[in-house]
Scaffold this motif. Structure first.
Motif, PDB file in Angstrom:
ATOM      1  N   TRP A 189      27.756  36.193  51.997  1.00 36.21           N
ATOM      2  CA  TRP A 189      28.818  35.602  51.341  1.00 36.21           C
ATOM      3  C   TRP A 189      28.537  33.923  50.873  1.00 36.21           C
ATOM      4  O   TRP A 189      29.481  33.533  50.187  1.00 36.21           O
ATOM      5  N   THR A 242      28.458  33.120  47.474  1.00 30.54           N
ATOM      6  CA  THR A 242      27.883  33.972  46.570  1.00 30.54           C
ATOM      7  C   THR A 242      28.557  34.553  45.429  1.00 30.54           C
ATOM      8  O   THR A 242      29.972  34.760  45.534  1.00 30.54           O
ATOM      9  N   PHE A 243      28.281  35.286  44.500  1.00 31.70           N
ATOM     10  CA  PHE A 243      28.713  36.048  43.361  1.00 31.70           C
ATOM     11  C   PHE A 243      29.643  37.297  44.106  1.00 31.70           C
ATOM     12  O   PHE A 243      30.582  37.547  43.867  1.00 31.70           O
ATOM     13  N   SER A 244      29.027  37.694  45.392  1.00 32.68           N
ATOM     14  CA  SER A 244      29.375  38.953  45.996  1.00 32.68           C
ATOM     15  C   SER A 244      30.677  38.464  46.500  1.00 32.68           C
ATOM     16  O   SER A 244      31.818  39.142  46.576  1.00 32.68           O
ATOM     17  N   GLU A 296      32.940  36.007  45.620  1.00 36.17           N
ATOM     18  CA  GLU A 296      33.920  35.790  44.468  1.00 36.17           C
ATOM     19  C   GLU A 296      34.174  37.145  43.909  1.00 36.17           C
ATOM     20  O   GLU A 296      35.528  37.136  43.599  1.00 36.17           O
ATOM     21  N   ALA A 297      33.491  38.028  43.764  1.00 37.95           N
ATOM     22  CA  ALA A 297      33.705  39.459  43.424  1.00 37.95           C
ATOM     23  C   ALA A 297      34.760  40.205  44.322  1.00 37.95           C
ATOM     24  O   ALA A 297      35.874  40.772  43.887  1.00 37.95           O
ATOM     25  N   ASP A 298      34.629  39.828  45.562  1.00 34.79           N
ATOM     26  CA  ASP A 298      35.586  40.369  46.547  1.00 34.79           C
ATOM     27  C   ASP A 298      36.785  39.494  46.886  1.00 34.79           C
ATOM     28  O   ASP A 298      37.681  40.028  47.691  1.00 34.79           O
ATOM     29  N   GLY A 299      36.924  38.308  46.009  1.00 30.49           N
ATOM     30  CA  GLY A 299      38.108  37.500  46.234  1.00 30.49           C
ATOM     31  C   GLY A 299      38.147  36.613  47.311  1.00 30.49           C
ATOM     32  O   GLY A 299      39.184  36.367  47.879  1.00 30.49           O
TER      33      GLY A 299
END
Length: 344
Positions: free
Chosen positions: A266, A315-317, A319-322
């Motif tokens: 993250w 990470t983008f992960s 941000e994608a997971d909120g």
């Protein structure tokens, strides 16, 4: 990486200076409270940043009295205050100053004369700093770090104490230029200004719609602030607190050999050594504000969020997971505190 303050040659013990600091801060809070309703945590963090000789980045939606707060703080401290409204067409010379040609009317001789810009003050409000291009944003870097300005091959020292308090609007992204990581790292704190409570908002409406605002009186001088900054650096730092700060900052770096799996997943970039330095300095200032002559773990834990908020890139992960940066810092502090408790 952190520029030391001027040497304090004044007489008097550190205890007396610390007591004067506590009294002065209470008076400043009282004066600011005449104009600004609520926001006690934000005001305390601004005061800590000033005492630690740092700079602050204030983030909040329009209408939360960020500009008013900074202006009132400067008035209560008897400091020179200037405000720069950052716009897309603002140039570096508009901030630092520029050389102009001036003619002597008696001799007819022309010479270059440096005209100082608004950065030559003591408390500088950089309003909506993310609305100007990086070239102009970078004009503040030397002033923030070295407390001096170089123009036309000459270096000019800024008057002490010197602080930059910058604001940015988080909801409008069109026509903005996000601050580069290198410049964000120059700020001691990234402070998020929240909405007032219902009772506070009712008091705001009452104060601002039914008469003149109260006057603010200066209760502390720039010379006093320099003395306070010097005594802050001499506050004792226990070994276990220093170790906690270092371990907490290093735990946020995904490339460390012992980094945890969730950190690698993250966090893209973690904080550098400046984060450890500034968390220690801020903790020393907070300790004095709360009437203690030494730093505790509570001081470091309480300030970890504003110190690390702008120094961690998710990470983008994540941000994608909120998952917000604040969530990552809270987990870091919690896990580090549990580890320290088990050792103690």
């Amino acid at each position: 990486m952190v520029t030391p303050p001027p040497r304090d040659n004044s007489e008097g013990s550190d205890i007396e200076t610390a007591e004067a600091l506590i009294q002065s801060v209470a008076q400043v809070k009282e004066q600011v409270g005449r104009i600004v309703v609520g926001q006690s945590d934000v005001i305390e963090q601004l005061l800590i940043a000033i005492l630690a000789r740092g700079h602050c980045l204030l983030e909040g939606v329009p209408g939360l009295a960020k500009t008013l707060m900074v202006r009132t703080l400067a008035s209560s401290m008897s400091l020179d205050f200037r405000r720069i409204q950052f716009t897309p067409d603002l140039m570096p010379g508009d901030i630092t100053g520029t050389d102009i040609i001036q003619e002597d009317h008696e001799t007819g001789r022309r010479e270059m004369l440096f005209r100082p810009g608004p950065v030559f003050t003591q408390m500088l409000l950089a309003d909506e700093i993310n609305r100007t291009p990086p070239k102009t944003q970078a004009a503040l870097l030397e002033a923030m770090q070295e407390h001096e300005v170089t123009a036309g091959g000459k270096t000019y020292a800024l008057k002490e104490p010197f602080f930059v308090l910058a604001t940015q609007n988080p909801i409008e992204q069109e026509g903005t230029y996000p601050l580069p990581e290198a410049q964000r790292d120059r700020f001691l704190f990234h402070v998020v200004v929240g909405y007032p409570s219902r009772d506070q908002e009712a008091e705001i409406v009452e104060r601002t719609t039914s008469g003149d605002l109260a006057d603010v009186q200066p209760v502390v001088s720039g010379e006093d602030i320099c003395k306070f900054q010097s005594v802050v650096r001499r506050v004792p730092l226990p070994e276990h607190v220093k170790n906690w700060v270092i371990d907490a900052v290093r735990a946020a770096r995904p490339n460390e050999p012992d980094a945890k799996d969730w950190v690698k997943e993250w966090i893209q970039w973690g904080p550098g050594p400046r984060a450890s330095q500034q968390l220690v300095l801020a903790s020393k200032a907070r300790a004095l504000l709360h009437g203690r002559t030494h730093v505790t773990l509570e001081d470091a834990q309480a300030l970890a969020l504003p110190v690390l908020r702008h120094r961690i890139v998710p990470t983008f992960s994540a941000e994608a997971d909120g998952i917000a940066v604040e969530d990552l810092i809270s987990r870091l502090v919690a896990e580090q505190s549990v580890g320290t408790a088990s050792v103690l």
